[in-house]
Design an enzyme around this catalytic site. Structure first.
Site, short mmCIF file in Angstrom:
data_model
loop_
_atom_site.label_atom_id
_atom_site.label_comp_id
_atom_site.label_asym_id
_atom_site.label_seq_id
_atom_site.Cartn_x
_atom_site.Cartn_y
_atom_site.Cartn_z
N LEU A 113 5.40 -1.29 1.31
CA LEU A 113 4.52 -2.22 0.62
C LEU A 113 5.14 -2.87 -0.61
O LEU A 113 4.74 -3.97 -1.00
CB LEU A 113 3.21 -1.52 0.22
CG LEU A 113 2.39 -0.91 1.38
CD1 LEU A 113 1.06 -0.39 0.86
CD2 LEU A 113 2.18 -1.92 2.50
N GLY B 15 11.12 -6.40 5.95
CA GLY B 15 11.46 -7.02 4.69
C GLY B 15 11.76 -8.50 4.81
O GLY B 15 11.23 -9.31 4.04
N ASP C 43 17.02 -4.68 10.98
CA ASP C 43 18.07 -3.91 10.29
C ASP C 43 18.97 -3.18 11.29
O ASP C 43 19.67 -2.24 10.94
CB ASP C 43 17.46 -2.91 9.30
CG ASP C 43 16.47 -1.97 9.96
OD1 ASP C 43 16.32 -2.02 11.20
OD2 ASP C 43 15.84 -1.17 9.24
N ASP D 267 7.89 -6.66 16.91
CA ASP D 267 8.30 -5.52 16.09
C ASP D 267 7.64 -4.26 16.64
O ASP D 267 6.43 -4.26 16.89
CB ASP D 267 7.89 -5.73 14.63
CG ASP D 267 8.61 -4.77 13.68
OD1 ASP D 267 8.48 -3.55 13.86
OD2 ASP D 267 9.29 -5.24 12.75
N CYS E 22 18.56 1.14 4.29
CA CYS E 22 17.97 1.05 2.95
C CYS E 22 17.25 2.34 2.57
O CYS E 22 17.04 2.60 1.39
CB CYS E 22 17.02 -0.14 2.86
SG CYS E 22 15.53 -0.02 3.87
#
Length: 246
Positions: free
Chosen positions: A70, A40, A129, A61, A194
């Site tokens: 998306l 994000g 995160d 990542d 999230c």
């Protein structure tokens, strides 16, 4: 390193920009930024740093792209589903700006490999995160003396700060480190993912763009970086506030 005619045309609005100019753009074009997290926050960071002409982007990542990504990670599309985020992000950056060199590293950053992954970067941007990853990135950057732009998200709020504890203030004291802002990691209950509580889709774009701005102004040498300060943005009110910490 002088800009080529193509670069001068591409970055014309930067070159005529007061306090940036050709010299600032040359610094961006010669810079190497490592981006930890291509989700994000990382997605808008990658888009705007690629567009700004950062010469080399290393994108780190371990995750793959899922359909639920998306709505907010807008550098990806349905064609990228199940692809490693780092690879897809590097392809996006190369399409957006053929003047730069993006590199993908599909692996998790840990305390054991952080220095190896980040070594050689002029600046690091972190938007994961995971507080364990954040702490590992911050520790490695402090040891390697690399400035770090780090951001975090809640469902409707986000924050940005810049860490460079190896630098000194005018009074001779060092700028604060990661532990000054986060002395302990939050509990899962205090900072749920999230997947459980959700996140407004535009929020990562807003905060991620702020993070890209901090990286650009630090490297180009204009403005005042968020050293010893954290910017907190609320999507509920549209307001930002800046708090000092030490």
């Amino acid at each position: 390193m002088a800009l080529t005619p193509a670069q001068s045309a591409r970055y014309a609005r930067h070159i005529v920009l007061k306090d940036m100019g050709g010299a600032g753009q040359q610094r961006l074009s010669a810079a190497h930024i490592a981006i930890v997290g291509a989700g994000g926050l990382g997605a808008p960071v990658i888009a705007y740093l690629a567009g700004a002409g950062i010469g080399k982007l290393t994108i780190i990542d371990p995750d793959t792209i899922s359909l639920s990504n998306l709505a907010r990670q807008v550098i990806y599309s349905d064609a990228d589903l199940d692809s490693p985020k780092a690879n897809a992000a590097a392809r996006f950056a190369a399409r957006l700006n053929p003047e730069i060199t993006p590199m993908a590293k599909v692996e998790s950053l840990t305390p054991d490999n952080a220095k190896k992954l980040l070594s050689g970067a002029d600046l690091v941007v972190e938007g994961t995160d995971s507080f364990a990853a954040k702490r590992a990135v911050a520790a490695a950057c402090a040891d390697l003396e690399i400035p770090l732009v780090t951001g975090a998200l809640g469902p409707f709020d986000g924050s940005v700060t810049v860490l460079a504890p190896f630098l000194k203030r005018e009074n001779g004291s060092h700028w604060p480190d990661f532990a000054a802002l986060y002395p302990v990691d939050p509990t899962p209950e205090g900072s749920p993912p999230c997947e459980l509580v959700g996140v407004l889709n535009v929020l990562p774009g807003i905060v991620g763009t702020m993070m890209a701005n901090e990286a650009i102004k630090y490297l180009a040498g204009f403005g005042e970086p968020l050293l010893g300060k954290v910017l907190i943005y609320s999507a509920r009110t549209g307001e930002s506030r800046i708090m000092g910490y030490r």
